[in-house]
Each structure stands twice: as structure tokens, then as C-alpha cells.
Write a protein that holds these residues in place. Structure first.
Motif, mmCIF file in Angstrom:
data_model
loop_
_atom_site.group_PDB
_atom_site.id
_atom_site.type_symbol
_atom_site.label_atom_id
_atom_site.label_comp_id
_atom_site.label_asym_id
_atom_site.label_seq_id
_atom_site.Cartn_x
_atom_site.Cartn_y
_atom_site.Cartn_z
ATOM 1 N N LYS A 77 0.840 -1.208 0.000
ATOM 2 C CA LYS A 77 0.000 0.000 0.000
ATOM 3 C C LYS A 77 0.866 1.246 0.000
ATOM 4 C CE LYS A 77 -3.995 -2.028 2.224
ATOM 5 N NZ LYS A 77 -4.654 -2.285 3.503
ATOM 6 N N ARG A 78 1.954 1.201 0.749
ATOM 7 C CA ARG A 78 2.862 2.349 0.779
ATOM 8 C C ARG A 78 3.488 2.586 -0.592
ATOM 9 N NH1 ARG A 78 7.885 3.579 4.808
ATOM 10 N NH2 ARG A 78 8.315 5.637 3.943
ATOM 11 N N ILE A 79 3.829 1.520 -1.294
ATOM 12 C CA ILE A 79 4.371 1.647 -2.651
ATOM 13 C C ILE A 79 3.326 2.296 -3.561
ATOM 14 C CG2 ILE A 79 5.112 0.330 -4.690
ATOM 15 C CD1 ILE A 79 6.395 -1.676 -2.609
ATOM 16 N N GLU A 80 2.064 1.926 -3.406
ATOM 17 C CA GLU A 80 0.981 2.501 -4.213
ATOM 18 C C GLU A 80 0.754 3.974 -3.895
ATOM 19 O OE1 GLU A 80 -2.731 0.360 -3.872
ATOM 20 O OE2 GLU A 80 -1.712 -1.566 -4.145
ATOM 21 N N GLN A 81 0.864 4.345 -2.632
ATOM 22 C CA GLN A 81 0.442 5.679 -2.196
ATOM 23 C C GLN A 81 1.571 6.694 -2.033
ATOM 24 O OE1 GLN A 81 -1.680 4.673 1.381
ATOM 25 N NE2 GLN A 81 -3.379 3.741 0.256
ATOM 26 N N ASP A 82 2.777 6.246 -1.798
ATOM 27 C CA ASP A 82 3.909 7.141 -1.528
ATOM 28 C C ASP A 82 4.843 7.131 -2.740
ATOM 29 O OD1 ASP A 82 6.336 8.284 -0.677
ATOM 30 O OD2 ASP A 82 6.176 7.436 1.341
ATOM 31 N N LYS A 83 4.753 8.183 -3.524
ATOM 32 C CA LYS A 83 5.497 8.238 -4.784
ATOM 33 C C LYS A 83 7.009 8.146 -4.580
ATOM 34 C CE LYS A 83 5.198 10.478 -9.180
ATOM 35 N NZ LYS A 83 4.062 10.862 -9.975
ATOM 36 N N SER A 84 7.546 8.807 -3.572
ATOM 37 C CA SER A 84 9.000 8.763 -3.365
ATOM 38 C C SER A 84 9.449 7.378 -2.900
ATOM 39 C CB SER A 84 9.467 9.850 -2.391
ATOM 40 O OG SER A 84 8.922 9.647 -1.114
ATOM 41 N N PHE A 85 8.623 6.726 -2.087
ATOM 42 C CA PHE A 85 8.933 5.364 -1.644
ATOM 43 C C PHE A 85 8.903 4.416 -2.845
ATOM 44 C CE2 PHE A 85 8.016 1.275 0.492
ATOM 45 C CZ PHE A 85 8.990 1.293 1.493
ATOM 46 N N ALA A 86 7.883 4.576 -3.692
ATOM 47 C CA ALA A 86 7.752 3.740 -4.893
ATOM 48 C C ALA A 86 8.941 3.958 -5.833
ATOM 49 C CB ALA A 86 6.442 4.047 -5.612
ATOM 50 N N THR A 87 9.351 5.191 -6.004
ATOM 51 C CA THR A 87 10.504 5.495 -6.869
ATOM 52 C C THR A 87 11.769 4.849 -6.322
ATOM 53 O OG1 THR A 87 9.495 7.567 -7.592
ATOM 54 C CG2 THR A 87 11.881 7.373 -7.856
ATOM 55 N N ALA A 88 11.950 4.932 -5.015
ATOM 56 C CA ALA A 88 13.125 4.304 -4.391
ATOM 57 C C ALA A 88 13.066 2.786 -4.529
ATOM 58 C CB ALA A 88 13.208 4.700 -2.917
ATOM 59 N N PHE A 89 11.874 2.222 -4.421
ATOM 60 C CA PHE A 89 11.706 0.777 -4.563
ATOM 61 C C PHE A 89 12.049 0.330 -5.985
ATOM 62 C CE2 PHE A 89 8.798 -3.053 -4.828
ATOM 63 C CZ PHE A 89 9.568 -3.849 -4.005
ATOM 64 N N LEU A 90 11.566 1.061 -6.975
ATOM 65 C CA LEU A 90 11.921 0.751 -8.363
ATOM 66 C C LEU A 90 13.424 0.919 -8.581
ATOM 67 C CD1 LEU A 90 8.934 2.377 -10.281
ATOM 68 C CD2 LEU A 90 9.390 -0.066 -9.952
ATOM 69 N N GLY A 91 14.018 1.880 -7.897
ATOM 70 C CA GLY A 91 15.471 2.064 -7.958
ATOM 71 C C GLY A 91 16.222 0.852 -7.417
ATOM 72 N N ALA A 92 15.681 0.229 -6.383
ATOM 73 C CA ALA A 92 16.314 -0.978 -5.824
ATOM 74 C C ALA A 92 16.261 -2.117 -6.843
ATOM 75 C CB ALA A 92 15.614 -1.383 -4.528
#
Length: 177
Positions: A77-92
Motif C-alpha cells: 500500500k505504501r508503494i501505491e500511495q507514496d510516490k518517493s517510496f515507490a521510486t526508491a523501490f523501483l530504484g532498488a
């Protein structure tokens, strides 16, 4: 990448099964036992998509408790809702793929195997917005990837190693001598 016999024995005991892949120890606990291994990307001539494995029995248990409390859903849910968290996750995912590319450049790997290893994310996941399991992401983070899911898991752990009075891996070795 080749593990020595004692490392293979310890990791096999930690995982509760024989380890077929070659690996290197990516991180040790304070007691000197493997916490995370970096596995060969090819096993028995076939692609093996999980680069980093959490082997520490203590950490595996602690992370399983987080999973049982619904932490995977929370992080998705955090990946869906938090754009900076999602961007960092895709970066990983990208950082892991770049590391795999570097490793594969040093090995003789067929085009199809190479594609299978590089076209998916951390641990071979297809949907890069899903969290396959917390163990995988913690291992990825402790293996040196800037993985926000793994970092979050690490920060949520109240205890990060065995107590000095009960070192699980030492006990596993004693039981299997």
C-alpha cells in the motif's frame, strides 16, 4: 564465486537443506556466522533469480513475525500511495539488475538465461510494485542494495541478532558434529 566447505555446512544448517548453488557470504552477524549470502545466478545450468538470501535463522524468525502481522500488505500500500517510496523501490530493482548484469558479464551465460535473469526484479518478481516476501528484501538491503522495503524491515526489527547466551548457529553446528 565459490563457497568453502564450512560456509556451505553452516548455510545448509541455517536453511535446513543442502545448498546446491555456489555463493559468497555477503554479511556476517556479530557472532561471525553468515546472515546473508550472494548466490550464483546460475544453478544446475539454469537461471536462479534470487541474488541475495537471508540465511540467519534468528532474522528469518523475526521477519516471519512481521509478515504474519500483515507487513507485506502495508508495504505494498505504501508503494501505491507514496510516490518517493515507490521510486526508491523501483530504484532498488534497477540497482539489483545492474549488479546482476555486472556479474553476468564475468560469466558465460546464454542469451535466454540472461534475459530471464535481467527482465525481472528482485528475486525474479514480475510485478515491480509487489513485495514478494520481506526476507528477500531484507537480504537485498543487507547485501548492499539501497532497498527501502528492506531498510523498513530492518528498522522495524526490535532485535537484530541472537543473544550471547543462545547463539543459534553455534548450537546448530554442535548438534551436527
Amino acid at each position: 564465486m565459490e563457497s568453502n566447505n564450512i560456509e556451505k555446512k553452516i548455510v545448509s544448517l541455517q536453511l535446513g537443506r543442502a545448498v546446491k548453488n555456489d555463493f559468497t557470504v555477503a554479511r556476517l552477524c556479530n557472532w561471525g556466522f553468515p546472515q546473508v549470502i550472494e548466490s550464483s545466478l546460475i544453478s544446475d545450468g539454469r537461471p536462479f533469480p534470487t541474488l541475495f538470501w537471508l540465511t540467519c535463522p534468528f532474522l528469518k524468525g523475526e521477519v516471519s513475525r512481521l509478515e504474519s502481522k500483515g507487513m507485506i500488505s502495508h508495504l505494498e500500500k505504501r508503494i501505491e500511495q507514496d510516490k518517493s517510496f515507490a521510486t526508491a523501490f523501483l530504484g532498488a530493482h534497477r540497482e539489483t539488475t545492474l549488479l546482476k548484469e555486472k556479474i553476468l558479464c564475468e560469466a558465460s551465460v546464454s542469451g535466454e538465461s540472461r534475459r530471464l535473469l535481467l527482465d525481472r526484479g528482485i528475486g525474479g518478481i514480475r510485478n515491480l510494485k509487489k513485495v514478494k516476501c520481506l526476507h528477500l528484501h531484507l537480504a537485498n538491503y543487507l547485501g548492499g542494495i539501497d532497498n527501502p522495503v528492506g531498510r523498513e524491515v530492518w528498522n522495524l526489527l526490535e532485535k537484530k541478532q541472537c543473544s550471547s547466551t543462545k547463539i543459534i548457529c553455534r548450537e546448530l553446528l554442535r548438534e551436527n558434529e
